[in-house]
Design an enzyme around this catalytic site. Structure first.
Site, PDB file in Angstrom:
ATOM      1  N   GLU A   1       0.832  -1.200   0.000  1.00 59.03           N
ATOM      2  CA  GLU A   1       0.000   0.000   0.000  1.00 59.03           C
ATOM      3  C   GLU A   1       0.868   1.251   0.000  1.00 59.03           C
ATOM      4  O   GLU A   1       0.588   2.226  -0.716  1.00 59.03           O
ATOM      5  CB  GLU A   1      -0.921   0.000   1.220  1.00 59.03           C
ATOM      6  CG  GLU A   1      -2.026  -1.042   1.171  1.00 59.03           C
ATOM      7  CD  GLU A   1      -2.863  -1.044   2.440  1.00 59.03           C
ATOM      8  OE1 GLU A   1      -2.737  -0.089   3.241  1.00 59.03           O
ATOM      9  OE2 GLU A   1      -3.637  -1.997   2.651  1.00 59.03           O
TER      10      GLU A   1
ATOM     11  N   PRO B   1       8.976 -15.296   1.382  1.00 59.98           N
ATOM     12  CA  PRO B   1       7.826 -15.471   2.277  1.00 59.98           C
ATOM     13  C   PRO B   1       7.171 -14.140   2.604  1.00 59.98           C
ATOM     14  O   PRO B   1       7.839 -13.105   2.690  1.00 59.98           O
ATOM     15  CB  PRO B   1       8.440 -16.117   3.525  1.00 59.98           C
ATOM     16  CG  PRO B   1       9.876 -15.717   3.487  1.00 59.98           C
ATOM     17  CD  PRO B   1      10.250 -15.624   2.036  1.00 59.98           C
ATOM     18  N   ARG B   2       5.855 -14.181   2.789  1.00 59.15           N
ATOM     19  CA  ARG B   2       5.121 -12.949   3.110  1.00 59.15           C
ATOM     20  C   ARG B   2       5.627 -12.349   4.413  1.00 59.15           C
ATOM     21  O   ARG B   2       5.659 -11.128   4.573  1.00 59.15           O
ATOM     22  CB  ARG B   2       3.622 -13.269   3.212  1.00 59.15           C
ATOM     23  CG  ARG B   2       2.741 -12.066   3.605  1.00 59.15           C
ATOM     24  CD  ARG B   2       2.767 -11.013   2.524  1.00 59.15           C
ATOM     25  NE  ARG B   2       1.925  -9.882   2.855  1.00 59.15           N
ATOM     26  CZ  ARG B   2       2.307  -8.826   3.580  1.00 59.15           C
ATOM     27  NH1 ARG B   2       3.535  -8.785   4.064  1.00 59.15           N
ATOM     28  NH2 ARG B   2       1.486  -7.837   3.829  1.00 59.15           N
TER      29      ARG B   2
ATOM     30  N   GLY C   1      10.870  -5.326   1.552  1.00 59.99           N
ATOM     31  CA  GLY C   1      11.022  -4.175   0.677  1.00 59.99           C
ATOM     32  C   GLY C   1      11.843  -4.420  -0.571  1.00 59.99           C
ATOM     33  O   GLY C   1      12.207  -3.466  -1.271  1.00 59.99           O
ATOM     34  N   GLU C   2      12.134  -5.692  -0.899  1.00 59.85           N
ATOM     35  CA  GLU C   2      12.993  -5.988  -2.053  1.00 59.85           C
ATOM     36  C   GLU C   2      12.254  -6.735  -3.158  1.00 59.85           C
ATOM     37  O   GLU C   2      12.889  -7.235  -4.090  1.00 59.85           O
ATOM     38  CB  GLU C   2      14.186  -6.837  -1.618  1.00 59.85           C
ATOM     39  CG  GLU C   2      15.187  -6.155  -0.744  1.00 59.85           C
ATOM     40  CD  GLU C   2      16.446  -6.993  -0.595  1.00 59.85           C
ATOM     41  OE1 GLU C   2      17.469  -6.589  -1.179  1.00 59.85           O
ATOM     42  OE2 GLU C   2      16.409  -8.052   0.059  1.00 59.85           O
TER      43      GLU C   2
ATOM     44  N   ASN D   1      -0.488  -9.693  -3.841  1.00 56.86           N
ATOM     45  CA  ASN D   1      -0.490  -8.790  -4.997  1.00 56.86           C
ATOM     46  C   ASN D   1       0.284  -9.396  -6.185  1.00 56.86           C
ATOM     47  O   ASN D   1       1.484  -9.632  -6.080  1.00 56.86           O
ATOM     48  CB  ASN D   1       0.154  -7.473  -4.564  1.00 56.86           C
ATOM     49  CG  ASN D   1       0.209  -6.453  -5.676  1.00 56.86           C
ATOM     50  OD1 ASN D   1      -0.391  -6.627  -6.723  1.00 56.86           O
ATOM     51  ND2 ASN D   1       0.937  -5.385  -5.442  1.00 56.86           N
TER      52      ASN D   1
ATOM     53  N   ILE E   1       0.605  -7.796  -9.104  1.00 57.60           N
ATOM     54  CA  ILE E   1       0.864  -6.707 -10.053  1.00 57.60           C
ATOM     55  C   ILE E   1       2.347  -6.493 -10.281  1.00 57.60           C
ATOM     56  O   ILE E   1       2.788  -6.243 -11.409  1.00 57.60           O
ATOM     57  CB  ILE E   1       0.173  -5.416  -9.578  1.00 57.60           C
ATOM     58  CG1 ILE E   1      -1.343  -5.601  -9.589  1.00 57.60           C
ATOM     59  CG2 ILE E   1       0.574  -4.235 -10.452  1.00 57.60           C
ATOM     60  CD1 ILE E   1      -2.116  -4.450  -8.980  1.00 57.60           C
ATOM     61  N   GLU E   2       3.153  -6.587  -9.218  1.00 58.68           N
ATOM     62  CA  GLU E   2       4.589  -6.319  -9.374  1.00 58.68           C
ATOM     63  C   GLU E   2       5.227  -7.301 -10.352  1.00 58.68           C
ATOM     64  O   GLU E   2       6.018  -6.896 -11.218  1.00 58.68           O
ATOM     65  CB  GLU E   2       5.272  -6.391  -8.016  1.00 58.68           C
ATOM     66  CG  GLU E   2       4.904  -5.237  -7.101  1.00 58.68           C
ATOM     67  CD  GLU E   2       5.320  -5.459  -5.664  1.00 58.68           C
ATOM     68  OE1 GLU E   2       5.802  -4.507  -5.032  1.00 58.68           O
ATOM     69  OE2 GLU E   2       5.164  -6.592  -5.165  1.00 58.68           O
TER      70      GLU E   2
END
Length: 444
Positions: free
Chosen positions: A63, A288-289, A329-330, A355, A357-358
């Site tokens: 987000e 992993p999330r 963050g990577e 997500n 989309i990335e």
């Protein structure tokens, strides 16, 4: 409804502590600035004449990353505004601090939604407009905004079918938080229809599209950097092999699990081993999330006697079969090392999905399980554009990945379709700014 919420919230908070406290301890970082969650925030000075202060709240790393283009456009078209930003997670805070702090009047943690704490935070931050990302519906927070005449807008708003059913089952008075929103800017038309069915008048609903589609992946690695990344992860050639770029057939192909949840790593490990047994050498990149699951994953890989490297331990000493990206963050950088991407939280018993989309924006073939309820509109449009594919069980994961690894043309075509789909979906940032501009007028 608000009185009932105020009475029950402390009870619910205490009941939830045994569940959330261990998670907070595992993830770490929560001790820093903890007082902000209890309303211990600085008193911001009143805004100069003509300056509007906007409070933006977002939770997850995804987000917050999606807010980048929105912040840039807001600052460009409304240079006099001040931005106050809050988040909930320590990883989200770290990203916002690194990426946005120079542009912020204040960065902090979102206050616990309990009457005295919320009231104190509001009286100290004194915003003129409040933007909430996706599904952040907090009754006390919205009530404090209404008391002060501050408009509140839910942006990139999403309402899954499951959440809709829960809200719709409640008596209308208990849906009061939605009535306190000044406007809802939805990520899809289907989300807009669900909000309307909850009783939101159509004049308060605007469809912008998904803000995450406007995010341009960065940095994009050049060939040498990509080769170095694979080497750092232990996903390059075996010792003694020739150097290879991303199109060299000698390079081991990489299957990535993006934002995986428990059970999905085991499945992907079995798939990767089976692919190798069938003459398709395949290395596995697990992202992993929740990075704090590293000990659990380490135990799994030791049990299976798999050569593995954990990114948090530094650079790989040599080639391995599995790399675990236990960092945060990577995602955009790491997915560039992959040839095929499986999106996590999409296989039973998990629901909702992460997500996709990335990976699509990077032009990767994207696979996901059947449980992508939180991204239903995104997934439907990806499927229509042949930019992604549903794999319903482990057998379909193996068959589809095997086909894509064997067929370079199929990989390229699917990746190209994904990138084109992403480009075609842009524009949500522009539409969102248009939807909130009237709330930024100085004479409001």
């Amino acid at each position: 409804m608000l009185l009932l919420y105020r009475l029950l919230f402390p009870v619910a908070l205490l009941a939830a502590l045994p569940f959330y406290l261990p998670r907070m301890l595992r993830r770490g970082g929560y001790a820093r600035h903890f007082g902000q969650r209890l309303g211990r925030v600085p008193v911001l000075p009143p805004q100069p004449a003509g300056v509007r202060r906007v409070w933006i709240h977002a939770v997850s790393v995804g987000e917050l990353q999606a807010l980048g283009p929105l912040l840039e456009l807001l600052r460009e078209e409304h240079p006099a505004i001040q931005i106050v930003m809050t988040t909930t997670t320590s990883t989200g805070y770290a990203l916002a601090e690194r990426k946005y702090e120079p542009y912020l009047t204040y960065l902090g943690y979102f206050p616990v939604d309990f009457w005295p704490i919320s009231r104190r935070t509001w009286s100290r931050l004194q915003p003129d407009l409040c933007l909430l990302m996706e599904g952040e519906i907090w009754p006390e927070h919205l009530h404090q905004a209404r008391l002060r005449g501050v408009p509140t807008v839910l942006i990139n708003a999403r309402l899954s079918e499951r959440s809709f059913r829960r809200w719709h089952a409640l008596p209308r008075p208990l849906r009061e938080p939605f009535a306190m929103l000044s406007r809802i800017v939805t990520a899809s038309e289907e989300d807009g229809r669900r909000f309307a069915r909850l009783g939101i008048t159509e004049d308060r609903i605007v469809t912008s599209g998904n803000l995450k589609l406007d995010m341009t992946p960065a940095p994009i690695l050049v060939s040498a950097e990509l080769e170095q990344l694979r080497t750092d992860l232990g996903l390059g050639l075996e010792a003694g092999g020739d150097r290879a770029d991303c199109e060299d057939p000698a390079r081991p192909l990489v299957l990535a699990g993006a934002s995986t949840w428990p059970g999905e790593e085991e499945m992907l490990l079995r798939v990767a081993c089976k692919l190798t047994d069938h003459g398709l050498p395949c290395k596995l990149l697990l992202i992993p999330r929740h990075a704090e699951r590293r000990a659990e994953l380490r135990g799994l890989l030791i049990k299976e006697a798999v050569a593995a490297h954990f990114r948090s331990s530094g650079l790989a000493e040599g080639p391995v079969n599995v790399a675990v990206a236990d960092t945060t963050g990577e995602m955009v950088v790491l997915l560039q090392a992959a040839d095929v991407v499986f999106v996590g939280k999409s296989m039973a018993p998990h629901q909702g999905g992460q997500n996709p989309i990335e990976a699509a924006a990077l032009g990767k073939p994207v696979l996901f399980g059947p449980n992508m309820q939180n991204f239903r509109a995104v997934v439907d449009s990806m499927l229509a554009a042949k930019a992604g594919q549903v794999v319903r069980d482990e057998t379909e994961v193996f068959d589809t990945v095997a086909m894509l690894l064997r067929d370079q043309t199929a990989r390229r075509d699917m990746g190209r379709a994904a990138r084109n789909w992403h480009r075609a979906g842009k524009g949500a940032t522009r539409r969102t700014v248009d939807a909130i501009t009237r709330f930024l007028e100085p004479n409001r």
